[in-house]
Scaffold this active site. Structure first.
Site, PDB file in Angstrom:
ATOM      1  N   HIS A  69     -10.500   0.979  -2.768  1.00 52.26           N
ATOM      2  CA  HIS A  69     -11.982   0.969  -2.155  1.00 52.26           C
ATOM      3  C   HIS A  69     -12.898   1.420  -3.262  1.00 52.26           C
ATOM      4  O   HIS A  69     -12.551   2.588  -4.025  1.00 52.26           O
ATOM      5  CB  HIS A  69     -11.772   1.824  -0.935  1.00 52.26           C
ATOM      6  N   ASP A 124      -4.703  -0.612  -1.711  1.00 53.11           N
ATOM      7  CA  ASP A 124      -5.969  -0.651  -0.968  1.00 53.11           C
ATOM      8  C   ASP A 124      -6.828  -0.013  -2.263  1.00 53.11           C
ATOM      9  O   ASP A 124      -6.316   1.190  -2.905  1.00 53.11           O
ATOM     10  CB  ASP A 124      -6.003   0.549   0.083  1.00 53.11           C
ATOM     11  N   HIS A 181     -17.019   2.804   0.472  1.00 50.64           N
ATOM     12  CA  HIS A 181     -16.482   1.732   1.233  1.00 50.64           C
ATOM     13  C   HIS A 181     -16.739   1.710   2.729  1.00 50.64           C
ATOM     14  O   HIS A 181     -17.167   2.968   3.500  1.00 50.64           O
ATOM     15  CB  HIS A 181     -15.372   1.596   1.209  1.00 50.64           C
ATOM     16  N   ASP A 208       0.997  -1.136   0.027  1.00 50.75           N
ATOM     17  CA  ASP A 208      -0.143  -0.169   0.045  1.00 50.75           C
ATOM     18  C   ASP A 208       0.925   1.371   0.024  1.00 50.75           C
ATOM     19  O   ASP A 208       0.490   2.330   0.707  1.00 50.75           O
ATOM     20  CB  ASP A 208      -0.896  -0.128   1.254  1.00 50.75           C
ATOM     21  N   ALA A 247       0.402   0.413   6.457  1.00 51.61           N
ATOM     22  CA  ALA A 247       1.025   0.936   7.580  1.00 51.61           C
ATOM     23  C   ALA A 247       1.347  -0.287   8.447  1.00 51.61           C
ATOM     24  O   ALA A 247       0.650  -1.052   8.478  1.00 51.61           O
ATOM     25  CB  ALA A 247       0.249   1.896   8.155  1.00 51.61           C
ATOM     26  N   SER A 304     -15.469   1.223   5.459  1.00 50.89           N
ATOM     27  CA  SER A 304     -14.420   1.890   6.418  1.00 50.89           C
ATOM     28  C   SER A 304     -14.229   3.201   6.378  1.00 50.89           C
ATOM     29  O   SER A 304     -13.581   3.916   7.131  1.00 50.89           O
ATOM     30  CB  SER A 304     -12.983   1.422   6.046  1.00 50.89           C
ATOM     31  N   LYS A 321      -6.958  -5.064  -2.573  1.00 54.16           N
ATOM     32  CA  LYS A 321      -7.816  -5.495  -1.592  1.00 54.16           C
ATOM     33  C   LYS A 321      -8.771  -4.260  -0.967  1.00 54.16           C
ATOM     34  O   LYS A 321      -8.677  -3.158  -1.439  1.00 54.16           O
ATOM     35  CB  LYS A 321      -6.707  -5.633  -0.552  1.00 54.16           C
ATOM     36  N   HIS A 379     -10.526   7.195   1.499  1.00 53.46           N
ATOM     37  CA  HIS A 379      -8.978   7.197   1.046  1.00 53.46           C
ATOM     38  C   HIS A 379      -8.810   6.129   0.095  1.00 53.46           C
ATOM     39  O   HIS A 379      -9.879   5.155   0.028  1.00 53.46           O
ATOM     40  CB  HIS A 379      -7.914   6.754   2.128  1.00 53.46           C
ATOM     41  N   GLU A 438     -14.176  -4.806   5.282  1.00 50.75           N
ATOM     42  CA  GLU A 438     -12.629  -4.157   5.472  1.00 50.75           C
ATOM     43  C   GLU A 438     -11.889  -5.308   5.125  1.00 50.75           C
ATOM     44  O   GLU A 438     -12.062  -6.500   5.651  1.00 50.75           O
ATOM     45  CB  GLU A 438     -12.341  -3.739   6.724  1.00 50.75           C
ATOM     46  N   CYS A 465      -2.247  -2.644   7.632  1.00 52.57           N
ATOM     47  CA  CYS A 465      -2.065  -3.499   6.761  1.00 52.57           C
ATOM     48  C   CYS A 465      -0.814  -4.518   6.728  1.00 52.57           C
ATOM     49  O   CYS A 465      -0.842  -5.597   6.578  1.00 52.57           O
ATOM     50  CB  CYS A 465      -2.005  -2.736   5.430  1.00 52.57           C
TER      51      CYS A 465
HETATM   52  C1  VGL Z   1      -4.740   0.682   6.075  1.00 47.54           C
HETATM   53  C2  VGL Z   1      -6.015   2.077   7.228  1.00 47.54           C
HETATM   54  C3  VGL Z   1      -7.290   1.826   6.366  1.00 47.54           C
HETATM   55  C4  VGL Z   1      -3.271   0.191   5.719  1.00 47.54           C
HETATM   56  C5  VGL Z   1      -5.835   0.797   4.905  1.00 47.54           C
HETATM   57  O1  VGL Z   1      -3.047  -0.213   4.166  1.00 47.54           O
HETATM   58  O2  VGL Z   1      -2.460   0.155   6.446  1.00 47.54           O
HETATM   59  N1  VGL Z   1      -4.735   1.608   7.037  1.00 47.54           N
HETATM   60  N2  VGL Z   1      -6.891   1.386   4.950  1.00 47.54           N
HETATM   61 ZN    ZN Z   2      -8.479   1.305   3.600  1.00 51.66          ZN
END
Ligand code: VGL
Ligand code: ZN
Length: 205
Positions: free
Chosen positions: A63, A61, A67, A19, A145, A69, A105, A80, A112, A149
């Site tokens: 979305h 990511d 989404h 990501d 992060a 989340s 993903k 995002h 999520e 993830c």
């Molecule tokens: C992530 C928060 C929301 C990540 C993805 O890639 O770590 N964090 N969506």
């Molecule tokens: Zn995300």
């Protein structure tokens, strides 16, 4: 604790770059503080795997606009990485070699998906099954992060019986709560992951 011995790459190794997308970089919709600093070490390690003809996964990511989340849908995050928007593009400084596998993903509105493990390539094959097909035994995980993830992908890979190396200078935490990054590292270590820095990873001379 990071490893002190060198890690020599060998067949069965693969790199998963998690990501590294505009929205997760400073200034992005869900910017990881200092997230851009991992790009130079990341590019060095990408080149190493590429020269060794080892599998490279670049996950994203990806979305839908609604989404689950997203805060607008009752989730924890600002919008995002909406698919096909600039925020979802890979960081422009990231070297993505030809032949790398792109894994998407979080593509389904109602679920999520922090882990990349069941994310899919363009043909709908999960990263987990591609890893099996490619004979991967050791997975090296980098990217963003650490506390979401990266953590969840590492846990899935450990549960799947893989040897997991987290590249500590090529990951970065979002730290919604201070200390989340360190906690995630400890959790991965407890689960059997190894932490390694890029300068310890090399090809056989
Ligand atoms: C992530 C928060 C929301 C990540 C993805 O890639 O770590 N964090 N969506
Ligand atoms: Zn995300």
């Amino acid at each position: 604790m990071a490893l002190h011995e060198d890690v020599i790459l060998k067949p069965g190794d693969a790199l998963s770059v998690t990501d590294v997308q505009n929205d997760f970089l400073p200034g992005g919709a869900l910017g990881v503080p200092g997230g851009d600093r991992i790009i130079p070490p990341l590019n060095r390690i990408i080149a190493l795997f590429h020269k060794g003809r080892l599998p490279l996964f670049f996950t994203r990511d990806w979305h839908p606009p609604d989404h689950c989340s997203f805060q607008s849908q009752g989730g924890p995050w600002p919008p995002h990485c909406v698919r096909d928007t600039p925020g979802a593009d890979f960081a422009s400084g990231l070297n993505i070699p030809r032949g790398a596998v792109i894994i998407s993903k979080g593509t389904q509105k109602d679920s999520e998906q922090y882990s990349t493990f069941y994310g899919q390539d363009a043909a709908g094959r999960a990263q987990s099954s591609l890893m099996k097909t490619l004979g991967v035994r050791r997975i090296f995980i980098a990217g963003l992060a650490t506390d979401y993830c990266v953590l969840n992908s590492a846990k899935d890979a450990l549960a799947g019986g893989y040897e997991v190396y987290v590249i500590s200078d090529a990951v970065c935490a979002v730290e919604v709560h201070a200390g989340d990054g360190q906690k995630a590292v400890e959790e991965m270590l407890r689960g059997g992951a190894k932490m390694v820095t890029t300068d310890k990873i090399r090809r056989k001379q």
